[in-house]
Design a protein around this motif. Sequence first.
Motif, PDB file in Angstrom:
ATOM      1  N   ARG A   1      52.721  38.438  40.859  1.00 46.98           N
ATOM      2  CA  ARG A   1      51.961  39.659  41.180  1.00 46.98           C
ATOM      3  C   ARG A   1      50.460  39.424  41.036  1.00 46.98           C
ATOM      4  N   LEU A   2      50.058  38.697  39.997  1.00 49.95           N
ATOM      5  CA  LEU A   2      48.629  38.422  39.817  1.00 49.95           C
ATOM      6  C   LEU A   2      48.090  37.536  40.944  1.00 49.95           C
ATOM      7  N   ARG A   3      48.865  36.567  41.362  1.00 51.70           N
ATOM      8  CA  ARG A   3      48.429  35.717  42.469  1.00 51.70           C
ATOM      9  C   ARG A   3      48.296  36.516  43.764  1.00 51.70           C
ATOM     10  N   THR A   4      49.250  37.387  44.002  1.00 55.42           N
ATOM     11  CA  THR A   4      49.177  38.215  45.213  1.00 55.42           C
ATOM     12  C   THR A   4      47.972  39.139  45.166  1.00 55.42           C
ATOM     13  N   SER A   5      47.699  39.698  43.984  1.00 57.62           N
ATOM     14  CA  SER A   5      46.533  40.570  43.841  1.00 57.62           C
ATOM     15  C   SER A   5      45.249  39.809  44.133  1.00 57.62           C
ATOM     16  N   ALA A   6      45.144  38.591  43.604  1.00 57.46           N
ATOM     17  CA  ALA A   6      43.949  37.783  43.866  1.00 57.46           C
ATOM     18  C   ALA A   6      43.831  37.455  45.355  1.00 57.46           C
ATOM     19  N   TRP A   7      44.956  37.147  45.994  1.00 54.38           N
ATOM     20  CA  TRP A   7      44.907  36.820  47.417  1.00 54.38           C
ATOM     21  C   TRP A   7      44.438  38.015  48.251  1.00 54.38           C
ATOM     22  N   CYS A   8      45.021  39.173  48.008  1.00 48.53           N
ATOM     23  CA  CYS A   8      44.656  40.360  48.794  1.00 48.53           C
ATOM     24  C   CYS A   8      43.189  40.727  48.585  1.00 48.53           C
TER      25      CYS A   8
ATOM     26  N   ARG B   1      42.989  27.094  52.576  1.00 49.42           N
ATOM     27  CA  ARG B   1      43.138  26.219  51.419  1.00 49.42           C
ATOM     28  C   ARG B   1      43.722  26.962  50.220  1.00 49.42           C
ATOM     29  N   VAL B   2      43.326  28.215  50.069  1.00 51.19           N
ATOM     30  CA  VAL B   2      43.762  28.985  48.901  1.00 51.19           C
ATOM     31  C   VAL B   2      45.150  29.584  49.105  1.00 51.19           C
ATOM     32  N   ALA B   3      45.558  29.810  50.358  1.00 53.18           N
ATOM     33  CA  ALA B   3      46.820  30.502  50.636  1.00 53.18           C
ATOM     34  C   ALA B   3      48.027  29.851  49.968  1.00 53.18           C
ATOM     35  N   PRO B   4      48.227  28.528  50.071  1.00 50.94           N
ATOM     36  CA  PRO B   4      49.403  27.957  49.406  1.00 50.94           C
ATOM     37  C   PRO B   4      49.380  28.105  47.893  1.00 50.94           C
ATOM     38  N   LEU B   5      48.181  28.167  47.312  1.00 55.16           N
ATOM     39  CA  LEU B   5      48.087  28.315  45.858  1.00 55.16           C
ATOM     40  C   LEU B   5      48.471  29.718  45.405  1.00 55.16           C
ATOM     41  N   LEU B   6      48.065  30.715  46.193  1.00 58.17           N
ATOM     42  CA  LEU B   6      48.296  32.109  45.787  1.00 58.17           C
ATOM     43  C   LEU B   6      49.555  32.709  46.403  1.00 58.17           C
ATOM     44  N   LEU B   7      49.938  32.260  47.583  1.00 57.24           N
ATOM     45  CA  LEU B   7      51.134  32.790  48.245  1.00 57.24           C
ATOM     46  C   LEU B   7      52.287  31.795  48.250  1.00 57.24           C
ATOM     47  N   GLY B   8      52.062  30.603  47.700  1.00 53.15           N
ATOM     48  CA  GLY B   8      53.141  29.633  47.601  1.00 53.15           C
ATOM     49  C   GLY B   8      54.047  29.939  46.427  1.00 53.15           C
ATOM     50  N   PRO B   9      55.102  29.156  46.270  1.00 46.81           N
ATOM     51  CA  PRO B   9      56.062  29.424  45.190  1.00 46.81           C
ATOM     52  C   PRO B   9      55.463  29.174  43.809  1.00 46.81           C
ATOM     53  N   THR B  10      55.750  30.068  42.896  1.00 45.23           N
ATOM     54  CA  THR B  10      55.374  29.887  41.504  1.00 45.23           C
ATOM     55  C   THR B  10      56.406  28.981  40.833  1.00 45.23           C
TER      56      THR B  10
ATOM     57  N   VAL C   1      42.009  47.532  45.782  1.00 39.23           N
ATOM     58  CA  VAL C   1      42.893  46.576  46.465  1.00 39.23           C
ATOM     59  C   VAL C   1      43.667  45.752  45.448  1.00 39.23           C
ATOM     60  N   ALA C   2      42.975  45.280  44.414  1.00 36.75           N
ATOM     61  CA  ALA C   2      43.626  44.433  43.413  1.00 36.75           C
ATOM     62  C   ALA C   2      44.758  45.170  42.714  1.00 36.75           C
ATOM     63  N   VAL C   3      44.571  46.451  42.438  1.00 34.09           N
ATOM     64  CA  VAL C   3      45.608  47.231  41.741  1.00 34.09           C
ATOM     65  C   VAL C   3      46.809  47.468  42.646  1.00 34.09           C
ATOM     66  N   THR C   4      46.579  47.906  43.874  1.00 31.42           N
ATOM     67  CA  THR C   4      47.707  48.204  44.763  1.00 31.42           C
ATOM     68  C   THR C   4      48.448  46.939  45.178  1.00 31.42           C
ATOM     69  N   ALA C   5      47.765  45.789  45.191  1.00 27.98           N
ATOM     70  CA  ALA C   5      48.427  44.542  45.578  1.00 27.98           C
ATOM     71  C   ALA C   5      49.368  44.024  44.503  1.00 27.98           C
ATOM     72  N   LEU C   6      49.412  44.672  43.338  1.00 25.64           N
ATOM     73  CA  LEU C   6      50.372  44.283  42.306  1.00 25.64           C
ATOM     74  C   LEU C   6      51.785  44.710  42.649  1.00 25.64           C
ATOM     75  N   ALA C   7      51.962  45.544  43.654  1.00 24.97           N
ATOM     76  CA  ALA C   7      53.297  45.967  44.075  1.00 24.97           C
ATOM     77  C   ALA C   7      54.084  44.747  44.566  1.00 24.97           C
ATOM     78  N   PRO C   8      55.387  44.620  44.234  1.00 25.41           N
ATOM     79  CA  PRO C   8      56.165  43.436  44.635  1.00 25.41           C
ATOM     80  C   PRO C   8      56.187  43.191  46.132  1.00 25.41           C
ATOM     81  N   VAL C   9      56.150  44.267  46.924  1.00 20.72           N
ATOM     82  CA  VAL C   9      56.275  44.104  48.373  1.00 20.72           C
ATOM     83  C   VAL C   9      55.004  43.544  49.004  1.00 20.72           C
ATOM     84  N   ALA C  10      53.896  43.503  48.256  1.00 20.22           N
ATOM     85  CA  ALA C  10      52.632  43.026  48.843  1.00 20.22           C
ATOM     86  C   ALA C  10      52.701  41.550  49.212  1.00 20.22           C
TER      87      ALA C  10
END
Length: 461
Positions: free
Chosen positions: A124-131, A207-216, A82-91
Amino acid sequence: MRHRHAAAAARHGVSALCGALAALLGRRARLRWVHLVLGGALLMPYWLLAAVFVGPLSGAEGFLDNSVALQFGAYAAALPLVAVTALAPVARPLSVALARPLCGVPPERFVDGAAGLARTRAARLRTSAWCTLHFGVGALISGASLALPPFAVSVMIVPFSGSVRDWLGAPGFLAQPAARVLAPLAGVAMLLALAAWSAAAGALLARVAPLLLGPTPEDRLASAERRAAELAERNRLARELHDSVGHALSAVTLQAGAARRVLGSDAPGDVEFVREALAAIEDTARRTVGELDCVLGLLRHGEDGGADPAGDLTGPGLDALDGLLARSGVRVSLTSGGDPAAVPPAVSREAYRIVQEGLSNVLRHAGGPAEAAPAALSVLVGDEKLVITMENPLPGRPGPVRPGGGRGLRGVAERASLLGGHAEAGPRQGVWRLSAVLPLRRPLRSPLRSPLRSPLEGHQR
C-alpha cells in the motif's frame, strides 16, 4: 580518404540526430507522454477539492482564480490527498493496468492477477508513493503541454505579424530582422525542451514503476507458494496415475504374456491357467477404469469451488485389499492385525496404493505371474500407526529395468512423508523388503514441506 571520413562522420551525425529525435518523439516517448497526461487528468478532482480550501487562504477571489499562489497551493495540497486515497488495495491493480501498456516496461515486472491487490502495508505504501509521483509529475507535464505550445507558436509568428504583435502587446524590437531568425528558433527550442522534459519524466516513471508496482517480498513468497502447491498437485496426480494405471498395465501385460507362453506349450492345465489369466485381466481392467475416473476427477477439482483436495479424494482403501491381492497375479500370504475400519480414509487410500506399488514391483521384476515367487504382506493397525511390510525373494536373474529407473518407490516415500510417516525399501537378507509406517492421528503434512528427495530414491526399481 578525407572524403570517406567526412562521409562517415556525416552518417554518424545523422544517425545520432535520428536517435535523439526518436527518443524525444518516438512511439515509446508518445505513449509515456499519454501516461503522464492521464496522471495530470486524474489529479484534477483532487486539485479542485484542494482549491476550494486553499483559495481563501491565498487571497484569491475564487477557486478558479488564475493567481499563481492558488494554482500551486492547490497543487501542493492535492498531493497528500492522492497519497491517502492511493492506500486503498484496489489502487495498485488500477495503476498497473494503466502503466503496463504505456510505460514501456516488460509486463512481467509488474504484479498481475489476483495478487495485484495491495494487501500488505508495504504494498500500500509503494502504491501511494507511485500515485503521488505519477499524478504530481503528470500534472506538471499536462500544464506545460497546454501552455507552452501556444506560447511557442506565438513567439515564432510574432515577428511576421504586426496585428499579432499588437494583440499580444509584444515589444517593438521583435519586429527587427534579427528577431525573424531568432524567434522561430526560440519557439522550436521551447517545443524541443517540452519534449525533452516529457521524455525525461516518462523515463523516470518507467524506471521507478517496477520498484513501486512490482512484486513485494510478500508477493514473491506467495507466488512461490502457489507454484509449489501447483507442483505438489501435479506430483500427486502423477503418483495416482502411476500407481493405478501403471499397476494395471503392468499386471495386464504380464498376465497376457504368461497366457501367450502357456498356450504355446503342451503342459496339462494350460487352458485353466489361461482362463484364470484372462479373468484377472478382465477384473483388473474393470477396476482400473473406476480408479482412472477418480484420478481424472482430480483434474476438474476446483471448478465448482470445491473443498480441500486432500479431503475430497476418493479411491480404494484397505477394504479393497482382498480384491487387489486376488487378481494381482502374485501369490501373497497376508498377515493382518487390528481393525482396518479404524484407519482414517486418507491413510487407508495411501496404504492401498503402497501395497499396489509393492505388488507391481514383484510382478515387474519376477518376469511374469508364473515366475513370481510368493510374497509376504503384513498390514498391522495399531493405536497410533499403521505398519505395512511386504517381502519377496530376490529373483535369481535381474528383471527388466526401465531406463532411468522407476518412479514408484519414490512415490511411496512421498505418500508416507505427506502423512507424516516414513518408508524404506531395499534388499534385506536375501529378500526385497518394502516397509511403510503411517501415523493414524497426524494430519496431512503441507505439500510445501515435503522432502525434495525421496528416502527411497536410491533404491528405485
